[in-house]
Design a protein around this motif. Structure first.
Motif, PDB file in Angstrom:
ATOM      1  N   VAL A   7       0.853  -1.182   0.000  1.00  0.00           N
ATOM      2  CA  VAL A   7       0.000   0.000   0.000  1.00  0.00           C
ATOM      3  C   VAL A   7       0.895   1.240   0.000  1.00  0.00           C
ATOM      4  O   VAL A   7       1.803   1.355   0.819  1.00  0.00           O
ATOM      5  CB  VAL A   7      -0.932   0.022   1.234  1.00  0.00           C
ATOM      6  N   SER A   9       1.042   5.550  -0.072  1.00  0.00           N
ATOM      7  CA  SER A   9       0.269   6.729   0.302  1.00  0.00           C
ATOM      8  C   SER A   9       1.064   7.968  -0.090  1.00  0.00           C
ATOM      9  O   SER A   9       2.267   8.045   0.154  1.00  0.00           O
ATOM     10  CB  SER A   9       0.011   6.718   1.805  1.00  0.00           C
ATOM     11  N   LYS A  16      -3.987   7.124  -2.413  1.00  0.00           N
ATOM     12  CA  LYS A  16      -3.521   5.819  -1.928  1.00  0.00           C
ATOM     13  C   LYS A  16      -3.652   4.805  -3.048  1.00  0.00           C
ATOM     14  O   LYS A  16      -4.597   4.848  -3.838  1.00  0.00           O
ATOM     15  CB  LYS A  16      -4.339   5.366  -0.721  1.00  0.00           C
ATOM     16  N   ILE A  18      -2.641   0.452  -4.142  1.00  0.00           N
ATOM     17  CA  ILE A  18      -2.171  -0.886  -3.789  1.00  0.00           C
ATOM     18  C   ILE A  18      -1.485  -1.459  -5.019  1.00  0.00           C
ATOM     19  O   ILE A  18      -2.072  -1.482  -6.111  1.00  0.00           O
ATOM     20  CB  ILE A  18      -3.332  -1.794  -3.351  1.00  0.00           C
ATOM     21  N   THR A  28      -0.923  -0.653 -10.275  1.00  0.00           N
ATOM     22  CA  THR A  28      -1.456  -0.173  -9.007  1.00  0.00           C
ATOM     23  C   THR A  28      -2.925   0.164  -9.227  1.00  0.00           C
ATOM     24  O   THR A  28      -3.324   0.589 -10.308  1.00  0.00           O
ATOM     25  CB  THR A  28      -0.724   1.083  -8.470  1.00  0.00           C
ATOM     26  N   GLY A  30      -5.779   2.502  -7.325  1.00  0.00           N
ATOM     27  CA  GLY A  30      -5.783   3.520  -6.298  1.00  0.00           C
ATOM     28  C   GLY A  30      -6.977   4.434  -6.321  1.00  0.00           C
ATOM     29  O   GLY A  30      -7.846   4.341  -7.194  1.00  0.00           O
TER      30      GLY A  30
END
Length: 96
Positions: A7, A9, A16, A18, A28, A30
């Motif tokens: 994760v 940020s 954010k 992942i 990713t 997000g």
């Protein structure tokens, strides 16, 4: 074999994501909160809006363009691009 999900940020938790690796490569998934952001790339990125909309100023463009659900844009490696988010928006970013 299950790999741990990473994760990430950014911007004081306003963005954010992942990270995942699968048969399609590295991606990713997000969410961006309302705000304005500038991102830098190290690889080519294929950004698809999953829900909401992103208004983007690509490095090769003079004008802002809005991408809505299902739209895709590409940013080449070693570039920066600006994003305005007017409603919370989900995205998929595939790296190449």
């Amino acid at each position: 074999m299950n790999a741990a999900l990473t994760v990430n940020s950014y911007f004081n938790d306003q963005v954010k994501s992942i990270a995942l690796d699968n048969a399609e490569g590295t991606s990713t998934v997000g969410v961006m909160a309302v705000g304005e952001y500038e991102f830098g790339t190290s690889q080519r990125e294929y950004m698809t809006v999953v829900s909401g909309a992103l208004t983007v100023k690509l490095p090769t463009e003079n004008d802002w363009k809005t991408f809505s659900k299902g739209d895709l844009f590409v940013v080449e490696a070693n570039q920066t691009f600006q994003v305005k988010v007017e409603e919370t928006t989900a995205y998929l970013c595939r790296y190449e």
